[in-house]
Design a protein around this motif. Structure first.
Motif, PDB file in Angstrom:
ATOM      1  N   GLY A   1      -2.860  27.931  10.652  1.00 20.23           N
ATOM      2  CA  GLY A   1      -1.797  27.714  10.055  1.00 20.23           C
ATOM      3  C   GLY A   1      -1.116  27.559  10.387  1.00 20.23           C
ATOM      4  O   GLY A   1       0.354  27.513   9.911  1.00 20.23           O
ATOM      5  N   ALA A   2      -1.099  26.238  11.390  1.00 21.48           N
ATOM      6  CA  ALA A   2       0.239  25.505  11.481  1.00 21.48           C
ATOM      7  C   ALA A   2       0.212  24.234  10.329  1.00 21.48           C
ATOM      8  O   ALA A   2       1.042  23.376  10.499  1.00 21.48           O
ATOM      9  N   ALA A   3      -0.846  24.352   9.784  1.00 20.36           N
ATOM     10  CA  ALA A   3      -1.451  23.016   9.248  1.00 20.36           C
ATOM     11  C   ALA A   3      -0.575  22.930   8.003  1.00 20.36           C
ATOM     12  O   ALA A   3      -0.394  23.564   7.136  1.00 20.36           O
ATOM     13  N   TRP A   4      -0.972  21.208   7.364  1.00 20.24           N
ATOM     14  CA  TRP A   4       0.272  20.939   6.284  1.00 20.24           C
ATOM     15  C   TRP A   4      -0.377  20.093   5.762  1.00 20.24           C
ATOM     16  O   TRP A   4      -1.582  18.876   6.211  1.00 20.24           O
ATOM     17  N   HIS A   5      -0.188  19.902   4.796  1.00 20.02           N
ATOM     18  CA  HIS A   5      -0.593  18.944   3.398  1.00 20.02           C
ATOM     19  C   HIS A   5       0.025  18.759   2.478  1.00 20.02           C
ATOM     20  O   HIS A   5       0.520  19.451   1.996  1.00 20.02           O
ATOM     21  N   SER A   6      -0.182  17.578   1.982  1.00 17.75           N
ATOM     22  CA  SER A   6       0.921  17.270   0.212  1.00 17.75           C
ATOM     23  C   SER A   6       0.564  15.713  -0.561  1.00 17.75           C
ATOM     24  O   SER A   6      -0.018  14.983   0.067  1.00 17.75           O
ATOM     25  N   LEU A   7       0.539  16.254  -1.570  1.00 15.11           N
ATOM     26  CA  LEU A   7       0.062  15.111  -2.020  1.00 15.11           C
ATOM     27  C   LEU A   7       1.491  13.926  -2.858  1.00 15.11           C
ATOM     28  O   LEU A   7       2.517  15.189  -1.995  1.00 15.11           O
TER      29      LEU A   7
ATOM     30  N   GLU B   1       0.931  -1.346  -0.135  1.00 18.01           N
ATOM     31  CA  GLU B   1      -0.025   0.343  -0.223  1.00 18.01           C
ATOM     32  C   GLU B   1       0.699   0.912  -0.022  1.00 18.01           C
ATOM     33  O   GLU B   1       1.631   1.350   0.598  1.00 18.01           O
ATOM     34  N   ALA B   2       0.097   1.969  -0.815  1.00 18.34           N
ATOM     35  CA  ALA B   2       1.210   3.479  -0.785  1.00 18.34           C
ATOM     36  C   ALA B   2       0.166   4.470  -0.984  1.00 18.34           C
ATOM     37  O   ALA B   2      -0.374   4.968  -0.254  1.00 18.34           O
ATOM     38  N   ILE B   3       1.358   5.791  -0.117  1.00 15.78           N
ATOM     39  CA  ILE B   3       0.006   7.054   0.589  1.00 15.78           C
ATOM     40  C   ILE B   3       0.201   7.503  -0.807  1.00 15.78           C
ATOM     41  O   ILE B   3       1.398   8.087  -1.284  1.00 15.78           O
ATOM     42  N   LEU B   4      -0.997   8.694  -0.561  1.00 12.71           N
ATOM     43  CA  LEU B   4      -1.493   9.412  -1.544  1.00 12.71           C
ATOM     44  C   LEU B   4      -1.669  10.655  -1.485  1.00 12.71           C
ATOM     45  O   LEU B   4      -1.479  11.666  -2.351  1.00 12.71           O
ATOM     46  N   GLU B   5      -1.819  11.117  -0.426  1.00 14.14           N
ATOM     47  CA  GLU B   5      -1.607  11.827   0.783  1.00 14.14           C
ATOM     48  C   GLU B   5      -2.286  12.401   1.792  1.00 14.14           C
ATOM     49  O   GLU B   5      -2.310  11.146   2.362  1.00 14.14           O
ATOM     50  N   ILE B   6      -1.368  12.968   2.409  1.00 14.91           N
ATOM     51  CA  ILE B   6      -1.263  13.871   3.881  1.00 14.91           C
ATOM     52  C   ILE B   6      -1.797  14.898   4.400  1.00 14.91           C
ATOM     53  O   ILE B   6      -1.307  15.908   3.631  1.00 14.91           O
ATOM     54  N   ALA B   7      -2.466  14.363   5.741  1.00 10.16           N
ATOM     55  CA  ALA B   7      -2.849  15.806   6.281  1.00 10.16           C
ATOM     56  C   ALA B   7      -2.053  15.911   7.590  1.00 10.16           C
ATOM     57  O   ALA B   7      -2.574  14.509   8.340  1.00 10.16           O
ATOM     58  N   VAL B   8      -1.840  16.937   8.063  1.00  8.97           N
ATOM     59  CA  VAL B   8      -1.106  17.238   9.761  1.00  8.97           C
ATOM     60  C   VAL B   8      -1.867  18.471  10.295  1.00  8.97           C
ATOM     61  O   VAL B   8      -1.285  19.483   9.499  1.00  8.97           O
TER      62      VAL B   8
ATOM     63  N   ARG C   1      10.451  12.458   3.510  1.00  6.57           N
ATOM     64  CA  ARG C   1      10.215  12.363   4.793  1.00  6.57           C
ATOM     65  C   ARG C   1      10.724  12.236   6.773  1.00  6.57           C
ATOM     66  O   ARG C   1      10.647  12.678   7.167  1.00  6.57           O
ATOM     67  N   SER C   2      11.331  13.597   6.069  1.00  7.70           N
ATOM     68  CA  SER C   2      11.512  14.537   7.237  1.00  7.70           C
ATOM     69  C   SER C   2      10.896  15.269   7.587  1.00  7.70           C
ATOM     70  O   SER C   2      10.835  15.592   8.914  1.00  7.70           O
ATOM     71  N   THR C   3      10.051  15.381   6.839  1.00  7.98           N
ATOM     72  CA  THR C   3       9.119  16.783   7.737  1.00  7.98           C
ATOM     73  C   THR C   3       8.231  15.974   8.103  1.00  7.98           C
ATOM     74  O   THR C   3       7.616  16.643   9.029  1.00  7.98           O
ATOM     75  N   ILE C   4       7.604  14.392   7.428  1.00  4.37           N
ATOM     76  CA  ILE C   4       6.463  14.112   8.310  1.00  4.37           C
ATOM     77  C   ILE C   4       7.149  14.196   9.722  1.00  4.37           C
ATOM     78  O   ILE C   4       6.411  14.074  10.775  1.00  4.37           O
ATOM     79  N   ALA C   5       8.337  13.235   9.465  1.00  7.05           N
ATOM     80  CA  ALA C   5       8.980  13.109  10.768  1.00  7.05           C
ATOM     81  C   ALA C   5       8.798  13.980  12.014  1.00  7.05           C
ATOM     82  O   ALA C   5       8.235  14.103  12.823  1.00  7.05           O
ATOM     83  N   GLU C   6       8.844  14.649  11.853  1.00  7.08           N
ATOM     84  CA  GLU C   6       9.851  16.503  11.828  1.00  7.08           C
ATOM     85  C   GLU C   6       7.886  16.551  12.830  1.00  7.08           C
ATOM     86  O   GLU C   6       8.130  16.969  14.149  1.00  7.08           O
TER      87      GLU C   6
ATOM     88  N   HIS D   1       3.288  14.952 -10.653  1.00  7.58           N
ATOM     89  CA  HIS D   1       5.066  15.906 -10.292  1.00  7.58           C
ATOM     90  C   HIS D   1       4.501  16.097  -8.996  1.00  7.58           C
ATOM     91  O   HIS D   1       5.294  17.512  -8.259  1.00  7.58           O
ATOM     92  N   ALA D   2       4.158  15.574  -8.126  1.00  7.63           N
ATOM     93  CA  ALA D   2       4.420  15.669  -6.490  1.00  7.63           C
ATOM     94  C   ALA D   2       5.541  15.179  -6.145  1.00  7.63           C
ATOM     95  O   ALA D   2       6.088  14.525  -6.854  1.00  7.63           O
ATOM     96  N   PRO D   3       5.662  15.862  -4.649  1.00  9.30           N
ATOM     97  CA  PRO D   3       7.197  15.066  -4.313  1.00  9.30           C
ATOM     98  C   PRO D   3       6.225  13.735  -3.825  1.00  9.30           C
ATOM     99  O   PRO D   3       5.540  12.786  -4.113  1.00  9.30           O
ATOM    100  N   SER D   4       7.805  12.695  -3.928  1.00  6.94           N
ATOM    101  CA  SER D   4       7.938  10.888  -3.922  1.00  6.94           C
ATOM    102  C   SER D   4       7.485  11.297  -2.150  1.00  6.94           C
ATOM    103  O   SER D   4       8.384  12.063  -0.739  1.00  6.94           O
ATOM    104  N   LEU D   5       7.953  10.196  -1.012  1.00  8.24           N
ATOM    105  CA  LEU D   5       7.325  10.243   0.121  1.00  8.24           C
ATOM    106  C   LEU D   5       9.067  10.300   0.906  1.00  8.24           C
ATOM    107  O   LEU D   5       9.576  10.511   1.783  1.00  8.24           O
ATOM    108  N   ASP D   6      10.305   9.816   0.141  1.00  4.81           N
ATOM    109  CA  ASP D   6      11.351  10.230   0.559  1.00  4.81           C
ATOM    110  C   ASP D   6      11.942  11.192   0.642  1.00  4.81           C
ATOM    111  O   ASP D   6      12.842  11.982   1.642  1.00  4.81           O
TER     112      ASP D   6
END
Length: 221
Positions: A45-51, A27-34, A83-88, A75-80
């Motif tokens: 103001g601190a919300a973040w999301h990405s394809l 299973e692959a992640i296609l979109e994330i929101a935090v 990676r550091s942004t999501i971990a943070e 054209h979206a960024p890869s999970l790699d």
């Protein structure tokens, strides 16, 4: 930490859109929101999301969220790359979501180094408070609690079953549900995790069973 009120804790609403549980280990992640919570409310103001580009063709499937097409993801960024942004954003936080165990399983599968403090499941909290309610999905509960217009105002270009919409919806739903607990505004983090928490690192057989009972998909329809 557990004695502090829930509004003082470092909570972040999390939502993932993926290719589906039927892909199992692939299973692959296609979109994330935090979406961080500030005083119990979504901090836009601190919300973040990405394809996220899964690095492989994605065939149209009924359960894949609207708009998550191969062309949109190309054209979206890869999970790699993320990676550091999501971990943070997730490390050492308490993750909030609707059927959050589904999101956690996918995060842990793809980003196993991430270590949250805990998981809070709005679906579990709703079942605790309203055991006779017939609609447990996020869309139904947002309607039940009159929260749809608030989500629309905070995510004006969003739609249900997309990551930012669902994360904001889960954050608003959490506050509405906590408002029905006996202590309401004085609800401690300990109380919240007792009635709505899930184990993120199962140490006992019943902990693993609780995670295994989470659905294969989030059931937000």
């Amino acid at each position: 930490m557990r004695d502090q009120t829930w509004t003082a804790a470092e909570l972040v609403a999390l939502d993932l859109e993926g290719t589906g549980g039927q892909d199992r280990q692939n299973e692959a992640i296609l979109e994330i929101a935090v979406v961080p919570l500030a005083e119990g409310r979504p901090d836009m103001g601190a919300a973040w999301h990405s394809l996220i580009n899964p690095g492989r063709p994605i065939r149209p499937r009924p359960w894949i969220s609207p708009g998550l097409t191969g062309a949109a993801l190309a054209h979206a960024p890869s999970l790699d790359e993320l990676r550091s942004t999501i971990a943070e954003k997730l490390h050492d936080r308490i993750l909030v979501g609707h059927n959050v165990g589904v999101d956690w399983r996918l995060i842990h599968l793809r980003l196993p180094d991430i270590e949250p403090v805990g998981l809070v499941d709005t679906a579990r909290l709703a079942r605790h408070l309203r055991p006779n309610l017939k609609r447990w999905n996020l869309t139904g509960l947002l309607t039940e609690y009159g929260l749809e217009d608030q989500v629309k105002a905070l995510v004006p270009n969003g739609q249900p079953h997309r990551a930012l919409w669902d994360a904001v919806g889960a954050a608003l739903l959490l506050a509405a549900l906590v408002g029905q607990l006996p202590d309401k505004a004085d609800t401690t983090l300990a109380t919240l995790t007792r009635v709505a928490g899930l184990p993120h690192r199962p140490e006992r057989e019943d902990d693993q069973l609780l995670l295994d009972l989470q659905p294969d998909s989030k059931g937000n329809a």
